[in-house]
Design an enzyme around this catalytic site. Structure first.
Site, PDB file in Angstrom:
ATOM      1  N   ARG A   1       0.791  -1.228   0.000  1.00  0.00           N
ATOM      2  CA  ARG A   1       0.000   0.000   0.000  1.00  0.00           C
ATOM      3  C   ARG A   1       0.824   1.278   0.000  1.00  0.00           C
ATOM      4  O   ARG A   1       0.267   2.363  -0.085  1.00  0.00           O
ATOM      5  CB  ARG A   1      -0.926   0.009   1.229  1.00  0.00           C
ATOM      6  CG  ARG A   1      -1.937  -1.113   1.227  1.00  0.00           C
ATOM      7  CD  ARG A   1      -2.715  -1.136   2.532  1.00  0.00           C
ATOM      8  NE  ARG A   1      -3.685  -2.211   2.543  1.00  0.00           N
ATOM      9  CZ  ARG A   1      -3.405  -3.471   2.814  1.00  0.00           C
ATOM     10  NH1 ARG A   1      -2.179  -3.819   3.113  1.00  0.00           N
ATOM     11  NH2 ARG A   1      -4.341  -4.397   2.797  1.00  0.00           N
TER      12      ARG A   1
ATOM     13  N   GLN B   1       2.795  -9.223  10.492  1.00  0.00           N
ATOM     14  CA  GLN B   1       1.860  -9.317   9.377  1.00  0.00           C
ATOM     15  C   GLN B   1       2.564  -9.848   8.127  1.00  0.00           C
ATOM     16  O   GLN B   1       1.913 -10.112   7.132  1.00  0.00           O
ATOM     17  CB  GLN B   1       1.258  -7.942   9.084  1.00  0.00           C
ATOM     18  CG  GLN B   1       0.418  -7.379  10.215  1.00  0.00           C
ATOM     19  CD  GLN B   1       0.046  -5.934   9.973  1.00  0.00           C
ATOM     20  OE1 GLN B   1       0.768  -5.024  10.367  1.00  0.00           O
ATOM     21  NE2 GLN B   1      -1.080  -5.704   9.318  1.00  0.00           N
TER      22      GLN B   1
ATOM     23  N   ASP C   1       7.152 -13.456   4.973  1.00  0.00           N
ATOM     24  CA  ASP C   1       8.426 -13.759   4.315  1.00  0.00           C
ATOM     25  C   ASP C   1       9.392 -14.596   5.134  1.00  0.00           C
ATOM     26  O   ASP C   1      10.402 -15.074   4.618  1.00  0.00           O
ATOM     27  CB  ASP C   1       9.117 -12.458   3.885  1.00  0.00           C
ATOM     28  CG  ASP C   1       9.223 -11.432   5.002  1.00  0.00           C
ATOM     29  OD1 ASP C   1       9.556 -11.819   6.139  1.00  0.00           O
ATOM     30  OD2 ASP C   1       8.965 -10.233   4.740  1.00  0.00           O
TER      31      ASP C   1
ATOM     32  N   HIS D   1      -0.587 -13.509   9.405  1.00  0.00           N
ATOM     33  CA  HIS D   1      -1.137 -13.748   8.064  1.00  0.00           C
ATOM     34  C   HIS D   1      -0.537 -14.969   7.393  1.00  0.00           C
ATOM     35  O   HIS D   1      -0.597 -15.108   6.179  1.00  0.00           O
ATOM     36  CB  HIS D   1      -0.931 -12.499   7.193  1.00  0.00           C
ATOM     37  CG  HIS D   1      -1.672 -11.301   7.695  1.00  0.00           C
ATOM     38  ND1 HIS D   1      -1.393 -10.013   7.304  1.00  0.00           N
ATOM     39  CD2 HIS D   1      -2.706 -11.189   8.581  1.00  0.00           C
ATOM     40  CE1 HIS D   1      -2.203  -9.166   7.915  1.00  0.00           C
ATOM     41  NE2 HIS D   1      -3.010  -9.862   8.692  1.00  0.00           N
TER      42      HIS D   1
ATOM     43  N   CYS E   1      -7.608 -31.120   2.096  1.00  0.00           N
ATOM     44  CA  CYS E   1      -7.228 -32.026   3.183  1.00  0.00           C
ATOM     45  C   CYS E   1      -6.343 -31.378   4.226  1.00  0.00           C
ATOM     46  O   CYS E   1      -6.080 -31.978   5.280  1.00  0.00           O
ATOM     47  CB  CYS E   1      -6.548 -33.273   2.619  1.00  0.00           C
ATOM     48  SG  CYS E   1      -4.884 -32.992   1.944  1.00  0.00           S
TER      49      CYS E   1
ATOM     50  N   THR F   1       4.292  -0.688   9.793  1.00  0.00           N
ATOM     51  CA  THR F   1       2.935  -1.087   9.420  1.00  0.00           C
ATOM     52  C   THR F   1       2.037   0.139   9.332  1.00  0.00           C
ATOM     53  O   THR F   1       2.131   1.044  10.175  1.00  0.00           O
ATOM     54  CB  THR F   1       2.349  -2.112  10.424  1.00  0.00           C
ATOM     55  OG1 THR F   1       0.942  -2.289  10.168  1.00  0.00           O
ATOM     56  CG2 THR F   1       2.545  -1.690  11.864  1.00  0.00           C
TER      57      THR F   1
END
Length: 254
Positions: A37, A104, A107, A124, A135, A198
């Site tokens: 963003r 969040q 990586d 996340h 499964c 963030t």
């Protein structure tokens, strides 16, 4: 926001008995992984790319899955190295006063820098594993990407034939309740909560700041751009993460 001095925040690091950090994409941009963003973010430059990250689209459309797998194969995650910000948090862990790294990011760079896996809560999920949507079988991503290279544009689960996906949380996909509870529990015990890199615009991760502030926990925001929580923070630092975090950690390593 009443304090912006790095030296004052460093003193807080030295005084705190239980520090919890929340990290976002900004801590990894210095490792060459673009955020989503920000001014140069993936979605800022190409808004259409967002459709690859919507769970409903991924499940319904094989072409979306093919594009997503091609993007995973080309991801900068596989060549990125931890930077000074990641390493600073791993160093601070050795004091015994860093209680959790709530991230969040998907990586895995916190662990690569030396942060204990048990201390890192991946809100996340992780790009370094795959998950079958049928499964639930999980595999290292490194075992699946070679199938893309050899021509399987949309590889299926080898156990049940179901749809494979990175073990990350897409838009419209339910978060893991146990992971969120672990994050809340860590925040509950903090006397210093630091949000790093963030935008604090994505929930429920951003809501951890509300929880911390409501409990009287001192909140520090380290981010290049303004966030909705700057007004609630005891301090907001705009310095580059890879420069300011080592300074804070050095002062806090008492």
């Amino acid at each position: 926001m009443s304090v912006t001095s790095v030296s004052e925040v460093a003193r807080w690091f030295g005084e705190a008995e239980a520090v919890v950090v929340l990290t976002g994409a900004g801590i990894s941009t210095e490792s060459g992984i673009p955020d989503f963003r920000g001014p140069q973010g993936v979605w800022t430059r190409n808004p259409a790319a967002q459709h690859l990250f919507t769970f409903e689209n991924y499940v319904a459309d094989p072409e979306v899955r093919r594009q997503a797998w091609a993007a995973r194969l080309a991801s900068p995650v596989w060549t990125a190295e931890p930077n000074a910000g990641h390493r600073a948090l791993a160093e601070f862990e050795r004091t015994g006063r860093l209680r959790a790294v709530l991230t969040q990011n998907i990586d895995g760079l916190h662990q690569a820098a030396g942060s204990s896996a048990g201390l890192v809560v991946e809100l996340h999920g992780t790009a370094r594993e795959t998950a079958c949507l049928e499964c639930g079988d999980r595999l290292p991503m490194a075992e699946v990407l070679p199938r893309i290279e050899t021509g399987e544009a949309d590889p299926a689960c080898l156990e049940c034939g179901g749809i494979l996906k990175s073990a990350t949380i897409s838009f419209g996909q339910q978060l893991d309740a146990d992971v969120i509870e672990a994050a809340v529990a860590a925040t509950r015990g903090a006397d210093l909560f630091v949000a790093i890199g963030t935008s604090l615009g994505v929930y429920p991760a951003a809501g951890l700041c509300d929880y911390a502030v409501a409990r009287g926990t001192r909140l520090v925001v380290v981010n290049a751009e303004p966030t909705p929580y700057d007004g609630d923070a005891a301090a907001v630092l705009r310095e580059p993460i890879g420069e300011v975090l080592p300074r804070l950690v050095a002062a806090g390593a008492r």
